[in-house]
Design an enzyme around this catalytic site. Structure first.
Site, PDB file in Angstrom:
ATOM      1  N   HIS A 267       0.785  -1.309  -0.064  1.00  0.00           N
ATOM      2  CA  HIS A 267      -0.051  -0.057   0.041  1.00  0.00           C
ATOM      3  C   HIS A 267       1.061   1.215  -0.016  1.00  0.00           C
ATOM      4  O   HIS A 267       1.514   1.418  -0.998  1.00  0.00           O
ATOM      5  CB  HIS A 267      -0.913  -0.059   1.150  1.00  0.00           C
ATOM      6  CG  HIS A 267      -2.166   0.792   0.998  1.00  0.00           C
ATOM      7  ND1 HIS A 267      -2.442   1.641   0.056  1.00  0.00           N
ATOM      8  CD2 HIS A 267      -2.879   0.948   2.382  1.00  0.00           C
ATOM      9  CE1 HIS A 267      -3.207   2.406   0.598  1.00  0.00           C
ATOM     10  NE2 HIS A 267      -3.887   2.128   1.670  1.00  0.00           N
ATOM     11  N   HIS A 308      -2.554  -2.254  -9.815  1.00  0.00           N
ATOM     12  CA  HIS A 308      -3.556  -1.775  -8.828  1.00  0.00           C
ATOM     13  C   HIS A 308      -4.692  -2.700  -8.833  1.00  0.00           C
ATOM     14  O   HIS A 308      -5.171  -3.068  -9.958  1.00  0.00           O
ATOM     15  CB  HIS A 308      -3.868  -0.390  -9.317  1.00  0.00           C
ATOM     16  CG  HIS A 308      -4.571   0.438  -8.255  1.00  0.00           C
ATOM     17  ND1 HIS A 308      -5.698   0.390  -7.849  1.00  0.00           N
ATOM     18  CD2 HIS A 308      -3.764   1.558  -7.246  1.00  0.00           C
ATOM     19  CE1 HIS A 308      -6.040   1.130  -6.658  1.00  0.00           C
ATOM     20  NE2 HIS A 308      -4.615   1.855  -6.389  1.00  0.00           N
ATOM     21  N   ASP A 364       2.805   5.311  -7.017  1.00  0.00           N
ATOM     22  CA  ASP A 364       3.890   5.150  -6.366  1.00  0.00           C
ATOM     23  C   ASP A 364       5.341   5.073  -7.257  1.00  0.00           C
ATOM     24  O   ASP A 364       6.392   5.450  -6.683  1.00  0.00           O
ATOM     25  CB  ASP A 364       3.947   4.001  -5.190  1.00  0.00           C
ATOM     26  CG  ASP A 364       3.106   4.275  -4.273  1.00  0.00           C
ATOM     27  OD1 ASP A 364       3.106   5.406  -3.739  1.00  0.00           O
ATOM     28  OD2 ASP A 364       2.378   3.222  -3.858  1.00  0.00           O
TER      29      ASP A 364
HETATM   30  N1  CMC Z   1       4.362  -7.070 -10.661  1.00  0.00           N
HETATM   31  C1  CMC Z   1       4.534  -8.102 -10.915  1.00  0.00           C
HETATM   32  N2  CMC Z   1       3.316  -8.902 -11.041  1.00  0.00           N
HETATM   33  C2  CMC Z   1       2.281  -8.451 -10.600  1.00  0.00           C
HETATM   34  C3  CMC Z   1       2.421  -6.898  -9.676  1.00  0.00           C
HETATM   35  C4  CMC Z   1       3.578  -6.224  -9.762  1.00  0.00           C
HETATM   36  N3  CMC Z   1       3.695  -5.222  -9.397  1.00  0.00           N
HETATM   37  N4  CMC Z   1       1.126  -6.724  -9.571  1.00  0.00           N
HETATM   38  C5  CMC Z   1       0.436  -7.757  -9.688  1.00  0.00           C
HETATM   39  N5  CMC Z   1       0.915  -8.593 -10.377  1.00  0.00           N
HETATM   40  C6  CMC Z   1       0.515  -9.905 -10.942  1.00  0.00           C
HETATM   41  C7  CMC Z   1       0.069 -10.951  -9.726  1.00  0.00           C
HETATM   42  O1  CMC Z   1       1.525 -11.919  -9.520  1.00  0.00           O
HETATM   43  C8  CMC Z   1      -0.913 -11.664 -10.420  1.00  0.00           C
HETATM   44  O2  CMC Z   1      -0.377 -12.505 -11.521  1.00  0.00           O
HETATM   45  P1  CMC Z   1      -1.149 -14.029 -11.594  1.00  0.00           P
HETATM   46  O3  CMC Z   1      -2.592 -13.917 -12.275  1.00  0.00           O
HETATM   47  O4  CMC Z   1      -0.211 -14.728 -12.632  1.00  0.00           O
HETATM   48  O5  CMC Z   1      -1.013 -14.709 -10.295  1.00  0.00           O
HETATM   49  C9  CMC Z   1      -1.853 -10.770 -11.305  1.00  0.00           C
HETATM   50  O6  CMC Z   1      -1.058  -9.719 -11.446  1.00  0.00           O
HETATM   51  C10 CMC Z   1      -2.772 -10.029 -10.463  1.00  0.00           C
HETATM   52  O7  CMC Z   1      -2.106  -9.540  -9.049  1.00  0.00           O
HETATM   53  P2  CMC Z   1      -2.806  -9.815  -7.760  1.00  0.00           P
HETATM   54  O8  CMC Z   1      -1.769  -9.780  -6.751  1.00  0.00           O
HETATM   55  O9  CMC Z   1      -4.135 -10.402  -7.661  1.00  0.00           O
HETATM   56  O10 CMC Z   1      -3.636  -8.169  -8.164  1.00  0.00           O
HETATM   57  P3  CMC Z   1      -4.170  -7.402  -6.510  1.00  0.00           P
HETATM   58  O11 CMC Z   1      -5.418  -6.367  -7.252  1.00  0.00           O
HETATM   59  O12 CMC Z   1      -4.581  -8.280  -5.481  1.00  0.00           O
HETATM   60  O13 CMC Z   1      -2.836  -6.368  -6.207  1.00  0.00           O
HETATM   61  C11 CMC Z   1      -1.472  -4.518  -5.986  1.00  0.00           C
HETATM   62  C12 CMC Z   1      -2.737  -5.130  -6.366  1.00  0.00           C
HETATM   63  C13 CMC Z   1      -1.451  -3.137  -5.885  1.00  0.00           C
HETATM   64  C14 CMC Z   1      -1.218  -5.143  -4.501  1.00  0.00           C
HETATM   65  C15 CMC Z   1      -0.241  -5.539  -6.735  1.00  0.00           C
HETATM   66  O14 CMC Z   1      -0.447  -4.876  -7.933  1.00  0.00           O
HETATM   67  C16 CMC Z   1       0.994  -5.148  -6.360  1.00  0.00           C
HETATM   68  O15 CMC Z   1       1.658  -5.968  -5.429  1.00  0.00           O
HETATM   69  N6  CMC Z   1       1.994  -4.077  -6.719  1.00  0.00           N
HETATM   70  C17 CMC Z   1       2.965  -3.698  -6.250  1.00  0.00           C
HETATM   71  C18 CMC Z   1       2.867  -2.974  -4.867  1.00  0.00           C
HETATM   72  C19 CMC Z   1       2.422  -1.457  -5.465  1.00  0.00           C
HETATM   73  O16 CMC Z   1       2.902  -0.772  -6.077  1.00  0.00           O
HETATM   74  N7  CMC Z   1       1.492  -1.038  -4.477  1.00  0.00           N
HETATM   75  C20 CMC Z   1       0.969   0.263  -4.653  1.00  0.00           C
HETATM   76  C21 CMC Z   1      -0.464   0.406  -5.193  1.00  0.00           C
HETATM   77  S1  CMC Z   1      -1.056   2.317  -5.709  1.00  0.00           S
HETATM   78  C22 CMC Z   1      -0.955   2.944  -4.030  1.00  0.00           C
HETATM   79  C23 CMC Z   1      -1.938   2.702  -3.158  1.00  0.00           C
HETATM   80  O17 CMC Z   1      -3.155   2.911  -3.440  1.00  0.00           O
HETATM   81  O18 CMC Z   1      -1.600   2.111  -2.107  1.00  0.00           O
END
Ligand code: CMC
Length: 430
Positions: A267, A308, A364
């Site tokens: 986050h 996201h 970010d």
């Molecule tokens: N790098 C590589 N792969 C990713 C990433 C990433 N940053 N984000 C998602 N994926 C992949 C993930 O491995 C999954 O792949 P698969 O379908 O093969 O299993 C797919 O994309 C869907 O990901 P998810 O984890 O199910 O998606 P989510 O909606 O639960 O997660 C997130 C959202 C923001 C936690 C995630 O994208 C992430 O970890 N990003 C990196 C951390 C980040 O930049 N966070 C800041 C968010 S914006 C500021 C805020 O509002 O907090």
């Protein structure tokens, strides 16, 4: 004529049920009447991480994740970033309308005159180790404010809430700057009410002996970054604020909980992780190997600052920040990590892995580069997210308290543990 309802047939019993559809949702509680018999509890939904559950109705922030749209109270983020100030935007978020001149002046006056913190806060900060993370210090000192203002417990009084809102928005930058000064071993710099909200924060952070001149370009850049971070509907920290606030905890305790949620690397901690990632990559020629590692790690290694839950398009905040970076770098000098970030973005956006999963830069990805160029240490990045988000948390908290549909947050579970069994005394357990 199509009806706004959903008909469900329970194949266990053959019985059909008609549930009303409102605003594209059915009420989860309506499913409870779907039972196999009088002993059956009734149907529930299973939605870990609330990926498809609306937990509230809100009038504050609108996001269209597919189109990359973000509006506060109907105003596009691009217009607010261009024309508003952080405090005016905070007023809008909290009150629903842009302020008149008189309302604006009163609001600024009230925030400005609550920036001081009790001297005992300094004693509290002094108790932290020399290298304590400023987010931990901010969280703790915000929680401690609840003990200075016990009247804040009266959360049902709107007037009382107003006072705490002034205090929180005013004091969070002071606590944030004090946390930084503790980390650096510097004497605390007191608020200066002659400066703007952001100008004052900069001087509390960076003032050394002698007077401190606020650079207007950096002050405006911080203002824009604060506007972009002011609210983001039902994210992890806002949900924490609403959940804790739903027990009628005072707003300082609820805000401390929201800060705790924001601290995590998925986050608000992500901006810090982006910088650490860029540093670790170190040079452009190492990007392909890093991307390969991300793709083959099974989700373990992530491209921080990408992806996201809601945006499946370019985060509109990232676009604004990317454009603003050049203005800041003209003053501060170019951040050498920018080239790595730009190349990383270019390669990722052309890569099938990221395209397929709709992973784009989020807020970010570029914000940390600007913060670093402005002189903020990496540890302060999540704190710089928490300061402006305080307005959003408080607006959502108030909305929750005034919403007749809301009660104490209390999700259900599917129990998968052991069935009832008899206790065996220690002596008989072998
Ligand atoms: N790098 C590589 N792969 C990713 C990433 C990433 N940053 N984000 C998602 N994926 C992949 C993930 O491995 C999954 O792949 P698969 O379908 O093969 O299993 C797919 O994309 C869907 O990901 P998810 O984890 O199910 O998606 P989510 O909606 O639960 O997660 C997130 C959202 C923001 C936690 C995630 O994208 C992430 O970890 N990003 C990196 C951390 C980040 O930049 N966070 C800041 C968010 S914006 C500021 C805020 O509002 O907090």
């Amino acid at each position: 004529m199509a009806k706004d309802s959903l008909t469900i047939t329970d194949n266990r019993t053959g019985q059909s049920y008609e549930l009303p559809i409102q605003e594209g949702t059915i009420k989860a509680i309506d499913l409870r009447k779907i039972k196999t018999g009088p002993e059956d509890f009734g149907l529930m939904t299973y939605d870990p991480a609330f990926t498809n559950t609306a937990s509230c109705q809100s009038q504050i922030t609108f996001i269209d994740g597919d189109k990359g749209i973000l509006n506060y109270r109907g105003y596009p983020i691009e217009q607010l970033a261009e024309q508003s100030t952080y405090l005016e935007t905070a007023y809008l978020i909290l009150n629903g309308e842009l302020p008149s001149k008189a309302q604006h002046d009163a609001w600024i006056y009230n925030i400005t005159h609550h920036t001081m913190v009790h001297e005992n806060i300094k004693g509290l900060l002094d108790g932290f180790r020399y290298d304590a993370h400023p987010m931990g210090m901010l969280m703790s000192t915000v929680a401690a404010l609840s003990t200075f203002y016990p009247e804040a417990k009266d959360v049902r009084s709107k007037e009382n809430r107003r006072d705490q809102i002034f205090r929180l928005i005013a004091k969070v930058p002071t606590l944030a700057a004090f946390s930084y000064r503790h980390l650096m071993g510097l004497p605390y710099a007191y608020p200066n009410n002659d400066l703007s909200y952001c100008g004052n924060f900069l001087q509390m952070m960076f003032k050394m002996a002698g007077s401190y001149q606020v650079n207007p370009i950096l002050e405006r850049a911080l203002e824009v970054l604060f506007i972009l971070h002011a609210d983001h509907e039902q994210n992890c920290s806002t949900s924490a604020m609403r959940a804790v606030g739903s027990s009628e905890a005072d707003p300082y305790s609820s805000t401390a909980a929201a800060i705790a949620a924001l601290y995590g690397p998925l986050h608000g901690g992500a901006n810090e992780m982006v910088l650490r990632m860029l540093k670790e990559i170190g040079s452009k020629d190492r990007i392909p190997a890093f991307i390969q590692e991300v793709k083959t790690s099974g989700g373990e290694v992530r491209l921080m600052g990408f992806g996201h839950r809601v945006y499946k398009n370019y985060d509109p905040r990232a676009k604004i920040i990317k454009r603003m970076a050049d203005q800041v770098f003209e003053v501060t000098g170019r951040n050498p990590l920018l080239d790595i970030a730009l190349e990383l973005e270019r390669i990722a956006l052309e890569d099938e892995y990221f395209i397929k999963r709709k992973l784009y830069p989020n807020v970010d990805f570029y914000s940390g580069l600007i913060y670093q160029a402005m002189g903020f240490p990496v540890d302060m990045f999540p704190v710089l997210f928490a300061i402006p988000r305080t307005a959003g948390w408080l607006a959502q908290w108030e909305e929750m308290l005034e919403d007749k549909d809301q009660k104490i947050a209390r999700p259900r579970q599917i129990y998968r543990g052991a069935a009832r069994r008899e206790f065996a005394p220690l002596s008989s357990r072998g």
